[in-house]
Design a protein around this motif. Structure first.
Motif, PDB file in Angstrom:
ATOM      1  N   ALA A   3       0.863  -1.184   0.000  1.00  0.00           N
ATOM      2  CA  ALA A   3       0.000   0.000   0.000  1.00  0.00           C
ATOM      3  C   ALA A   3       0.897   1.232   0.000  1.00  0.00           C
ATOM      4  O   ALA A   3       2.100   1.148   0.263  1.00  0.00           O
ATOM      5  N   ALA A   5       1.350   4.719   1.827  1.00  0.00           N
ATOM      6  CA  ALA A   5       0.958   5.460   3.025  1.00  0.00           C
ATOM      7  C   ALA A   5       1.596   6.841   3.025  1.00  0.00           C
ATOM      8  O   ALA A   5       2.586   7.089   2.326  1.00  0.00           O
ATOM      9  N   ARG A  20       0.928  -3.762   4.493  1.00  0.00           N
ATOM     10  CA  ARG A  20      -0.242  -3.723   5.369  1.00  0.00           C
ATOM     11  C   ARG A  20      -1.010  -5.039   5.255  1.00  0.00           C
ATOM     12  O   ARG A  20      -0.989  -5.676   4.196  1.00  0.00           O
ATOM     13  N   SER A  58     -10.157   4.371   5.994  1.00  0.00           N
ATOM     14  CA  SER A  58      -8.742   4.049   5.956  1.00  0.00           C
ATOM     15  C   SER A  58      -7.911   5.319   5.972  1.00  0.00           C
ATOM     16  O   SER A  58      -8.307   6.355   5.435  1.00  0.00           O
ATOM     17  N   LEU A  60      -5.154   5.424   4.412  1.00  0.00           N
ATOM     18  CA  LEU A  60      -4.482   5.450   3.119  1.00  0.00           C
ATOM     19  C   LEU A  60      -5.241   6.358   2.160  1.00  0.00           C
ATOM     20  O   LEU A  60      -6.475   6.394   2.181  1.00  0.00           O
ATOM     21  N   TYR A  94      -5.134   3.473  -2.622  1.00  0.00           N
ATOM     22  CA  TYR A  94      -3.738   3.311  -3.032  1.00  0.00           C
ATOM     23  C   TYR A  94      -3.175   2.031  -2.408  1.00  0.00           C
ATOM     24  O   TYR A  94      -2.322   2.060  -1.526  1.00  0.00           O
ATOM     25  N   ALA A  95      -3.653   0.909  -2.855  1.00  0.00           N
ATOM     26  CA  ALA A  95      -3.244  -0.369  -2.277  1.00  0.00           C
ATOM     27  C   ALA A  95      -3.602  -1.502  -3.238  1.00  0.00           C
ATOM     28  O   ALA A  95      -4.364  -1.310  -4.189  1.00  0.00           O
TER      29      ALA A  95
END
Length: 325
Positions: A3, A5, A20, A58, A60, A94-95
């Motif tokens: 992911a 971050a 993650r 989240s 993120l 974004y993961a």
């Protein structure tokens, strides 16, 4: 999973790959294996420390994704497994995997790549709700949209074209005006060399526009109101030039103007599901017929999210920027 971050509030370099746990879908949610994620200005603001995620979301960044449903939450419909969808999310895009409310998922339109599908939810939901619902624009209307080559601007051009609404946009250069016209704008105004209020009045024969979609705020607001026709509607979705504006209230009264605005990220899952249902019924059939696709700027690998943010902040992009797995 990998992911991206935000290591600390700051520049694009603060976006860092991390490991993650794969999130688990809760009731009413699905888990999506992300093929592509859209990059939007709220992501940039979150990275800079100005736009924290709502409670329960989240940490993120990432508000829109496209991919394949690989798991459903407790009580979920197993028939969703394997479906190719795009989804509006409150964070976590974004993961490699992202959970999404099932009601905020829409099928990938026929003929769309995953990158193109990932470019749809945030801007389509925003433009549809604010122009078509809050400003109630309809066939034959004329609208003014600032930031004509942004993701919002190019989406507004496309959706207005689908529903026979004339669209005037502002851009920061002659080249961007050319790009906006090529995408279907009826008039593109270079605000660095032209007075957009006078240009709008000239184009409309002095009548003005039926609605303004504004992401600038500040000193643009009174000028926007001067662009409106009688009974016109002004909708604010951002305020890049400041959250405060001085206006002449008597103008609202005499010309029966309406001012409103909204944010989407913190709205309830039920609201977003209802919005998704309306968009699915009204917009999606036209997309599958090939009537419009989002303007795509560039795709970056997920690990290069910082470079994607740098491009967005430079303001050189035309259309949507996406990250791909």
């Amino acid at each position: 999973m990998t992911a991206i971050a935000i290591s600390e509030p700051g520049g694009p370099e603060t976006l860092q790959p991390v490991e993650r746990p794969v999130p688990q879908p809760g009731p009413g949610e699905v888990l999506i294996r992300v093929a592509a994620a859209g990059v939007n200005r709220p992501d940039v603001l979150q990275r800079m420390g100005f736009y924290p995620p709502p409670p329960g979301a989240s940490d993120l960044p990432g508000l829109e994704v496209a991919g394949t449903i690989v798991a459903v939450g407790p009580g979920g419909d197993p028939e969703h497994l394997g479906q190719a969808v795009c989804a509006l999310v409150a964070g976590g895009g974004y993961a490699e995997y992202c959970t999404a409310p099932a009601g905020s998922c829409l099928p990938v339109p026929q003929g769309f790549s995953m990158a193109e599908a990932a470019a749809l939810p945030e801007t389509v939901f925003t433009v549809w709700h604010n122009l078509f619902e809050r400003a109630w624009v309809q066939e034959g209307d004329t609208v003014l949209v600032h930031g004509g080559t942004s993701g919002i601007g190019t989406t507004a051009i496309g959706l207005c074209g689908l529903f026979d609404i004339k669209v005037i946009v502002t851009c920061g250069s002659a080249a961007k005006c050319d790009a906006a016209r090529a995408l279907g704008a009826d008039l593109a105004i270079d605000y660095s060399t032209e007075d957009y209020v006078e240009a709008v009045k000239a184009f409309t024969g002095g009548r003005g526009v039926d609605a303004v979609l504004d992401m600038v705020g500040g000193d643009y607001v009174p000028r926007n109101l001067a662009c409106l026709a009688e009974d016109g509607r002004h909708v604010t979705i951002a305020f890049q030039r400041g959250a405060k504006a001085e206006i002449d209230i008597s103008q609202l009264m005499r010309r029966r103007l309406t001012m409103t605005g909204s944010t989407l990220r913190a709205r309830s899952a039920d609201f977003k599901a209802a919005l998704a249902d309306e968009i699915h019924r009204t917009v999606w059939p036209r997309l599958s017929d090939g009537a419009w696709k989002p303007a795509m700027d560039r795709s970056f690998p997920l690990a290069e999210a910082g470079a994607a943010h740098a491009r967005m902040q430079a303001g050189e992009h035309v259309g949507k920027i996406v990250l791909t797995a």
